[in-house]
Design a protein around this motif. Sequence first.
Motif, mmCIF file in Angstrom:
data_model
loop_
_atom_site.group_PDB
_atom_site.id
_atom_site.type_symbol
_atom_site.label_atom_id
_atom_site.label_comp_id
_atom_site.label_asym_id
_atom_site.label_seq_id
_atom_site.Cartn_x
_atom_site.Cartn_y
_atom_site.Cartn_z
ATOM 1 N N VAL B 75 0.846 -1.198 0.000
ATOM 2 C CA VAL B 75 0.000 0.000 0.000
ATOM 3 C C VAL B 75 0.884 1.252 0.000
ATOM 4 C CG1 VAL B 75 -1.712 1.338 1.299
ATOM 5 C CG2 VAL B 75 -1.928 -1.152 1.129
ATOM 6 N N SER B 76 1.926 1.214 0.831
ATOM 7 C CA SER B 76 2.840 2.365 0.867
ATOM 8 C C SER B 76 3.560 2.538 -0.455
ATOM 9 C CB SER B 76 3.869 2.187 1.978
ATOM 10 O OG SER B 76 3.274 2.441 3.206
ATOM 11 N N ILE B 77 3.920 1.401 -1.065
ATOM 12 C CA ILE B 77 4.627 1.480 -2.355
ATOM 13 C C ILE B 77 3.700 2.070 -3.418
ATOM 14 C CG2 ILE B 77 5.713 0.105 -4.192
ATOM 15 C CD1 ILE B 77 7.388 -0.665 -1.999
ATOM 16 N N VAL B 78 2.472 1.566 -3.449
ATOM 17 C CA VAL B 78 1.526 2.057 -4.456
ATOM 18 C C VAL B 78 1.210 3.534 -4.206
ATOM 19 C CG1 VAL B 78 -0.875 1.860 -5.230
ATOM 20 C CG2 VAL B 78 0.548 -0.174 -5.067
ATOM 21 N N SER B 79 1.084 3.907 -2.929
ATOM 22 C CA SER B 79 0.795 5.324 -2.656
ATOM 23 C C SER B 79 1.990 6.194 -3.029
ATOM 24 C CB SER B 79 0.391 5.546 -1.196
ATOM 25 O OG SER B 79 1.485 5.358 -0.352
ATOM 26 N N ALA B 80 3.181 5.626 -2.962
ATOM 27 C CA ALA B 80 4.371 6.395 -3.375
ATOM 28 C C ALA B 80 4.337 6.673 -4.876
ATOM 29 C CB ALA B 80 5.640 5.627 -3.021
ATOM 30 N N SER B 81 3.640 5.823 -5.605
ATOM 31 C CA SER B 81 3.641 5.975 -7.061
ATOM 32 C C SER B 81 2.971 7.269 -7.499
ATOM 33 C CB SER B 81 2.969 4.779 -7.731
ATOM 34 O OG SER B 81 1.630 4.723 -7.332
ATOM 35 N N VAL B 82 2.185 7.864 -6.591
ATOM 36 C CA VAL B 82 1.566 9.143 -6.943
ATOM 37 C C VAL B 82 2.635 10.215 -7.161
ATOM 38 C CG1 VAL B 82 1.252 10.173 -4.646
ATOM 39 C CG2 VAL B 82 -0.426 10.591 -6.442
ATOM 40 N N SER B 83 3.804 9.991 -6.599
ATOM 41 C CA SER B 83 4.856 11.004 -6.790
ATOM 42 C C SER B 83 5.285 11.063 -8.249
ATOM 43 C CB SER B 83 6.055 10.720 -5.894
ATOM 44 O OG SER B 83 6.684 9.545 -6.312
ATOM 45 N N GLY B 84 4.966 10.002 -8.997
ATOM 46 C CA GLY B 84 5.202 10.073 -10.439
ATOM 47 C C GLY B 84 4.364 11.178 -11.064
ATOM 48 N N ARG B 124 11.774 9.082 -9.228
ATOM 49 C CA ARG B 124 11.268 9.463 -7.903
ATOM 50 C C ARG B 124 10.529 8.309 -7.247
ATOM 51 N NH1 ARG B 124 8.786 15.248 -6.691
ATOM 52 N NH2 ARG B 124 7.610 13.950 -5.270
ATOM 53 N N VAL B 125 9.691 7.632 -8.041
ATOM 54 C CA VAL B 125 8.927 6.504 -7.509
ATOM 55 C C VAL B 125 9.881 5.412 -7.039
ATOM 56 C CG1 VAL B 125 7.316 4.667 -8.118
ATOM 57 C CG2 VAL B 125 6.883 7.000 -8.880
ATOM 58 N N LEU B 126 10.886 5.134 -7.860
ATOM 59 C CA LEU B 126 11.861 4.095 -7.483
ATOM 60 C C LEU B 126 12.569 4.462 -6.187
ATOM 61 C CD1 LEU B 126 13.617 2.953 -10.771
ATOM 62 C CD2 LEU B 126 12.072 1.660 -9.315
ATOM 63 N N LEU B 127 12.931 5.722 -6.078
ATOM 64 C CA LEU B 127 13.629 6.183 -4.875
ATOM 65 C C LEU B 127 12.759 5.991 -3.645
ATOM 66 C CD1 LEU B 127 16.316 7.694 -4.206
ATOM 67 C CD2 LEU B 127 14.993 9.809 -4.263
ATOM 68 N N GLN B 128 11.495 6.392 -3.769
ATOM 69 C CA GLN B 128 10.582 6.260 -2.638
ATOM 70 C C GLN B 128 10.323 4.801 -2.309
ATOM 71 O OE1 GLN B 128 7.782 9.675 -4.027
ATOM 72 N NE2 GLN B 128 7.031 8.922 -2.096
ATOM 73 N N ALA B 129 10.130 4.002 -3.339
ATOM 74 C CA ALA B 129 9.858 2.582 -3.119
ATOM 75 C C ALA B 129 11.052 1.922 -2.430
ATOM 76 C CB ALA B 129 9.548 1.905 -4.451
ATOM 77 N N THR B 130 12.237 2.291 -2.854
ATOM 78 C CA THR B 130 13.442 1.720 -2.231
ATOM 79 C C THR B 130 13.507 2.113 -0.756
ATOM 80 O OG1 THR B 130 14.563 1.929 -4.359
ATOM 81 C CG2 THR B 130 15.964 1.592 -2.429
ATOM 82 N N LEU B 131 13.185 3.371 -0.492
ATOM 83 C CA LEU B 131 13.207 3.848 0.890
ATOM 84 C C LEU B 131 12.189 3.084 1.737
ATOM 85 C CD1 LEU B 131 14.421 6.255 2.628
ATOM 86 C CD2 LEU B 131 12.252 7.393 2.175
ATOM 87 N N ILE B 132 10.993 2.886 1.185
ATOM 88 C CA ILE B 132 9.927 2.181 1.918
ATOM 89 C C ILE B 132 10.338 0.736 2.184
ATOM 90 C CG2 ILE B 132 7.574 1.285 1.711
ATOM 91 C CD1 ILE B 132 7.041 3.895 -0.011
#
Lengths: 322, 266
Positions: B75-84, B124-132
């Motif tokens: 869920v956090s990963i998918v919500s991070a995708s909004v940063s795209g 950006r999405v990759l960066l956030q997903a990696t962080l999560i």
Amino acid sequence: MFAVEAKNLKKTFKTKQGDVEAVKDVSFQVNNGEIFGILGPNGAGKSTTILMLTTLLRVTSGNGKIQGLDVGQDDSEVRKKIGIALQDTGIDNLLTGRELFFTTARLWGFSKSDAKKRTLEMLDLVGLTEAADRRVKTYSGGMKRRLDLGLSLVHKPEVLFLDEPTTGLDPGSRRVLWEEIKRLREDGVTIILTTQYLEEADELADRISIIDNGLVVAEGTPDELKTSIGGDVITFIFHSYEDAKKAKGLVSNSEIENNELRTTVENGAERIPDLLNKLSENELEVVSVSANKPSLDDVFLQVTGYRLEGAADTEEELIENE
Amino acid sequence: MNNSNAPFLLQLGILTKRLLLRLSRRPLAELPNIFISAFFLLVYDGALGGVFGGSAAGTPFDFAKGNFLNFILPVSIVSASVSGGASGIYLVEDIESGVFKRYQGMPISKWAIILAPIVVGAVRVLLQATLIMTLGNLIGADPATGIWGYFAVLGMAFFWGMGFAGYSVAAGVRSGSSQGAQAATFLFFPALFLAPTFTPRYALKGWLETAAAYNPTTYVLEGMRAIMIEGWVSDLILKGFLVAGGFAFITLTFAVLSARRATEKS
């Protein structure tokens, strides 16, 4: 071969209120190595003409050529020949001058080492070496214009289009930019310059085309245009507009503006006493009188019927709304 | 005169680097977005992990197989995708500032100009997903597929993020304003919450279960969850990749068509 040719260029914008002809019929030819000025008020069609010649706006009819290449058909090749510094081309404020020159040079196909070299050359050319590593948002208006000019020269274009390059600049910055433009001409760059400043056109342009309401109304060297009026311009200043209006009925071929009356006559200095007598006989008191050679301002007045200052500003809005 | 110009991929690389440089110049505008999804991972786990975690073993709530983090991390990963979705804003900023027009006057590909912000959005999405995922791993996430599972989730997030990036570019170009591009990202909220966000699909009420069945987010979440909880369950994972990839393909096509219309000479 001419550096630039515009032949019966026409541009019609479709708006909600109907079609608007921003450029009705513009033709001119620019020789290699000259500065060609396009003079006119806001809304005259100057920017639209430039946008068409620089491939950024589709031509409704007529045609343009840059170094023999057809605008509209050879756009990619045309773009390699030209540099563009338009009123509304932007500069990335978050980057430094050095980064912008380097990025632009790389996009033009310079290798990394050549791009670094070209960046140093360009920073030097536009006098921004010391500010090279500062973000552009800290630059003054004059520095930004010089940067803009420099960015349009990175690929060493043969023809440079400058759309009102000094609008909004203080007199000092304007002078600096003028010197740079003159230096570019000495380097063999052909320059098409639009301006609404008479002084700028007079100072820089080898030849001038005056555009009004989408049409070319006069063309020539500044001296040719001034001479075309013939004689001298005599200016009378009265106490009031009413006096000037009365005087207009007494002085043939004259124009008034506020409390000023102007007339163009041969041997102006010799005619002044006669004219003063005539006005005096009609109980019109003259505050001051002067006789001068015609200026571009006078030329503009004669060919358009109004002075350049205070003209309508609609052209940019039309282009933006397209 | 310089007669050559950079090849397409080099143009794309240069323009992408320029945008990344821009992002690095305004860290305060970017960092909160990068950390917010990681923050929500902690909140979701803290709020729901007690009920649906290890203590749910043997009850109907044991859909996370004892580790709610594995269930909620997607869920956090998918919500991070909004940063795209920021991609559209980057492009519109360039249009509004006139930088876009400068590039149009150069013999460079307009596709490179349009794709560069999309690539940055995906980065950006990759960066956030990696962080999560790093945070998740530190606090106890344990993918059934091992370390490679993380890469698979990352891949799915990348496609999903590209999808949002393409969508926002299209919205930005069509609206012609950064506010328009920003507003368009609100689509994300129904997309995320009309889905089996906090419980599996079978536990949703009828109407929401029906909505979720039509929501592509559902299949991405289920694909990621399969990787995290079940192992290499090929049909769910494949479905997740197909939906994410399909979403990216559709929105990128939409972006390209919108941009073509916007960049055509008037």
